[in-house]
Design an enzyme around this catalytic site. Structure first.
Site, mmCIF file in Angstrom:
data_model
loop_
_atom_site.group_PDB
_atom_site.id
_atom_site.type_symbol
_atom_site.label_atom_id
_atom_site.label_comp_id
_atom_site.label_asym_id
_atom_site.label_seq_id
_atom_site.Cartn_x
_atom_site.Cartn_y
_atom_site.Cartn_z
ATOM 1 N N GLN A 164 19.254 70.851 71.574
ATOM 2 C CA GLN A 164 19.464 69.407 71.742
ATOM 3 C C GLN A 164 18.497 68.779 72.740
ATOM 4 O OE1 GLN A 164 23.968 69.852 72.260
ATOM 5 N NE2 GLN A 164 23.790 67.893 71.207
ATOM 6 N N HIS A 202 25.444 74.917 67.264
ATOM 7 C CA HIS A 202 24.104 74.340 67.454
ATOM 8 C C HIS A 202 23.029 75.437 67.457
ATOM 9 C CE1 HIS A 202 24.641 70.067 68.048
ATOM 10 N NE2 HIS A 202 25.546 70.222 68.996
ATOM 11 N N GLY A 213 29.214 69.173 76.685
ATOM 12 C CA GLY A 213 28.464 70.347 76.253
ATOM 13 C C GLY A 213 27.091 69.937 75.775
ATOM 14 N N LEU A 222 26.313 64.675 71.413
ATOM 15 C CA LEU A 222 25.273 63.835 72.028
ATOM 16 C C LEU A 222 24.085 63.630 71.088
ATOM 17 C CD1 LEU A 222 25.285 65.133 75.713
ATOM 18 C CD2 LEU A 222 26.350 63.064 74.791
HETATM 19 NI NI NI Z 1 26.868 68.765 69.714
#
Ligand code: NI
Length: 169
Positions: free
Chosen positions: A50, A138, A45, A93
């Site tokens: 990000q 997020h 994901g 990540l």
């Molecule tokens: Ni994450």
């Protein structure tokens, strides 16, 4: 095209993203690049923030019993979350080199806009439900470590920063 992944310590990870106004070619290219970036990093994901895009969208590709679920979710809204919860191990990540046990709802219903601009509804359980809740967080500036107790949170963040330093991130 591979995008640069924003990692812990960057204040954007704690900021709220805003709605995608229209699903156009720019968004579709972004989504393609996000999938490429996620696969290159062996993730399941990846949210807009990000890769430094403060828009409410994420991509997922979650393995399951009957094949994997690959979806881009734009302007998602979690409509239902089961009261029944489960602890499961998560990584991110944006926090390489660490992971933690997070309590999440076992079942959710999510509404989202797809790449054609159509509103869809998905019911999810298991790892798929966990992954959607993680990515959805997020969009609200929440990383999985924010859901741990404060001491554990700090330990995990230190662990990730150390890992990044040692591995040339
Ligand atoms: Ni994450």
């Amino acid at each position: 095209m591979l995008l640069k992944i924003v990692t812990i310590g960057d204040e954007r990870l704690s900021q709220k993203s805003t709605d995608v106004e229209s699903v156009n070619d720019e968004i579709r290219t972004l989504v393609k690049n996000m999938f490429d970036t996620m696969y290159a990093a062996n993730g399941i994901g990846l949210a807009g923030v990000q890769v430094g895009v403060m828009k409410r969208l994420f991509v997922i590709d979650v393995p399951g019993k009957i094949g994997s679920t690959k979806i881009a979710m734009i302007n998602p809204v979690i409509k239902e979350m089961s009261a029944e919860k489960e602890l499961g191990e998560e990584g991110c990540l944006s926090l390489p080199g660490t992971c933690g046990e997070v309590l999440r709802s076992k079942r959710i219903t999510v509404e989202y806009t797809d790449l054609k601009g159509k509103r869809k509804t998905l019911k999810a359980t298991g790892l798929l439900a966990v992954c959607i809740q993680h990515e959805y967080d997020h969009l609200d500036g929440i990383t999985f470590v924010d859901r741990l107790d404060p001491n554990e949170r700090n330990v995990k963040i230190r662990e990730s920063k150390k890992y990044m330093k040692q591995n040339g991130f």
